[in-house]
Design a protein around this motif. Structure first.
Motif, short mmCIF file in Angstrom:
data_model
loop_
_atom_site.label_atom_id
_atom_site.label_comp_id
_atom_site.label_asym_id
_atom_site.label_seq_id
_atom_site.Cartn_x
_atom_site.Cartn_y
_atom_site.Cartn_z
N ASP A 90 0.81 -1.21 0.00
CA ASP A 90 0.00 0.00 0.00
C ASP A 90 0.85 1.26 0.00
OD1 ASP A 90 0.77 -0.94 2.58
OD2 ASP A 90 -0.53 0.55 3.52
N LYS A 91 2.11 1.16 0.45
CA LYS A 91 2.99 2.33 0.49
C LYS A 91 3.69 2.58 -0.85
CE LYS A 91 4.16 1.93 5.41
NZ LYS A 91 5.26 1.72 6.39
N PRO A 104 2.61 1.06 -4.27
CA PRO A 104 1.88 0.17 -5.20
C PRO A 104 2.43 0.16 -6.62
CG PRO A 104 0.60 2.14 -4.69
CD PRO A 104 1.74 2.11 -3.73
N SER A 105 3.02 1.25 -7.07
CA SER A 105 3.47 1.31 -8.46
C SER A 105 4.50 0.25 -8.79
CB SER A 105 4.04 2.70 -8.77
OG SER A 105 5.16 2.98 -7.94
N ASP A 125 4.82 8.19 -7.04
CA ASP A 125 4.42 7.29 -5.95
C ASP A 125 5.42 7.35 -4.80
OD1 ASP A 125 3.12 5.30 -4.52
OD2 ASP A 125 3.92 3.66 -5.73
N GLU A 130 -7.30 -3.13 -8.64
CA GLU A 130 -7.06 -2.52 -7.32
C GLU A 130 -6.29 -1.21 -7.45
OE1 GLU A 130 -4.59 -3.50 -3.17
OE2 GLU A 130 -4.92 -5.07 -4.66
N ASN A 131 -5.28 -1.21 -8.30
CA ASN A 131 -4.42 -0.02 -8.36
C ASN A 131 -4.96 1.07 -9.28
OD1 ASN A 131 -2.02 -0.53 -6.58
ND2 ASN A 131 -2.09 -2.45 -7.74
N THR A 132 -5.87 0.71 -10.18
CA THR A 132 -6.59 1.73 -10.93
C THR A 132 -7.49 2.51 -9.96
OG1 THR A 132 -6.54 0.43 -12.96
CG2 THR A 132 -8.22 2.16 -12.79
N GLU A 133 -8.10 1.78 -9.04
CA GLU A 133 -8.95 2.42 -8.03
C GLU A 133 -8.13 3.34 -7.11
OE1 GLU A 133 -10.94 -0.73 -6.00
OE2 GLU A 133 -12.27 -1.18 -7.69
N ARG A 134 -6.83 3.04 -6.94
CA ARG A 134 -5.96 3.91 -6.15
C ARG A 134 -5.60 5.20 -6.89
NH1 ARG A 134 -2.93 1.20 -2.01
NH2 ARG A 134 -3.01 -1.07 -2.15
N LEU A 190 -3.70 5.02 -9.78
CA LEU A 190 -2.50 4.74 -10.57
C LEU A 190 -2.89 4.39 -12.01
CD1 LEU A 190 -0.29 2.47 -8.27
CD2 LEU A 190 0.30 4.75 -9.10
#
Length: 336
Positions: A92-93, A95-96, A129, A313-317, A319
């Motif tokens: 989570d810290k 993700p990229s 990031d 998941e990371n699109t929702e973040r 990214l």
């Protein structure tokens, strides 16, 4: 004459103190002990001191500055200037860069791992990031495919992993879950105690870590070709500290990265891997090799679902997750 000498001595002392004050020292937070995984940092320290004429030194600490899971936090507040961490310890810290930990990406060598990691580290999304932590990505710590050392009956088919407690982080953990294993994420320094206490029955590591953290001292079997993936463990620097370096010292640091990585890759390929087979033989550890049909089934079950879940998941973040995934897989497909 006495006054003259006193003034001369004082001037010399002041000059010496001033020179020492101008020298730059950085603290570097690692963990465990010196091993193949840290050879590039050790080499970097050697090269930086040499190329700066002793004006810039890296003081390496193995666990004395921070725990491995908190190295990125330490960088963010300037507790030290350089550190190593693994993305899977806290996805989570960062993700990229966890895209590089997806299972079955198909990276074929340490050299390729270096090239792809360095390219991703320069991607604007990865830069942004890590900037949240006041961190600049300096260099990767390339690792070969992970495999398992375990205790008890050796698995003969993938079905035998059902219910097996396995230390596996990031995408490797997700992959192991698809064949019924129960992944547990823990740092490398916690692994041996977890094996001793029965918390886990098998551990996913690269060869150097199996040797460094003692899993082969109590392990009974080793999977030779499960190859579910690897982890990405960058070395980062505090961005403010990097900006504050003199031009000469910044060049000494940045200009030494490629040489340090070349040293690392040579050390891993020629020394670590050469020692791995004999280490298994000396301890009577059984080698477990799975057939192509089972490995292909494992890949099909794990790779696409893990990638799809990561992208969602990371699109929702916020990214550009699909772009990052395509960037990495595109380089691999082109043989870069």
């Amino acid at each position: 004459m006495h006054k003259f000498l006193s003034r001369t001595a004082l001037a010399t002392l002041a000059l010496t103190i001033g020179t020492e004050a101008m020298a730059t020292e950085w603290n570097v937070s690692l963990w465990g002990k010196r091993r193949a995984f840290t050879e590039h940092v050790e080499k970097l320290a050697e090269l930086v001191e040499e190329r700066s004429g002793g004006d810039f030194t890296l003081n390496i600490s193995y666990g004395g500055l921070s725990t491995n899971r908190e190295n990125l936090d330490g960088i963010s507040i300037g507790a030290f200037e350089m550190a190593q961490f693994c993305a899977g310890y806290h996805p989570d810290k960062n993700p990229s860069i966890t895209v590089l930990e997806l299972p079955f990406l198909g990276v074929q060598s340490l050299e390729q791992e270096v090239k792809i990691s360095q390219a991703l580290y320069e991607h604007p999304a990865a830069v942004e990031d890590l900037a949240r932590w006041n961190a600049t990505l300096l260099m990767p710590s390339p690792l070969p495919q992970y495999n398992l050392v375990g205790m008890g009956d050796a698995p003969q088919t993938l079905d035998d992993f059902e219910g097996l407690s396995v230390r596996a982080t990031g995408g490797i953990g997700a992959a192991m879950e698809t064949i019924g294993a129960v992944p547990t994420s823990m740092s490398a320094t916690e692994v041996r105690q977890a094996m001793d206490s029965g918390v886990v029955s098998a551990v996913s590591f690269a060869p150097h870590a199996h040797m460094a953290f003692g899993t082969i001292e109590i392990g009974e079997w080793w999977t030779t070709n499960l190859n579910p993936g690897t982890v990405n463990c960058p070395v980062v620097v505090n961005s403010d500290a990097l900006a504050d370096l003199s031009d000469e010292n910044r060049e000494a640091l940045m200009g030494s990265v490629d040489d340090a990585l070349d040293h690392y890759v040579t050390f891993y390929n020629e020394k670590t891997m050469a020692a791995w087979g004999p280490a298994l033989d000396e301890r009577g550890i059984e080698r477990v090799t799975f057939g192509d049909e089972e490995i292909n089934a494992f890949r099909e079950a794990a790779a696409d679902p893990a990638a799809a879940a990561w992208i969602e998941e990371n699109t929702e973040r916020g990214l550009p997750a699909q772009e990052l995934y395509d960037f990495v897989t595109g380089m691999i497909a082109e043989g870069n």
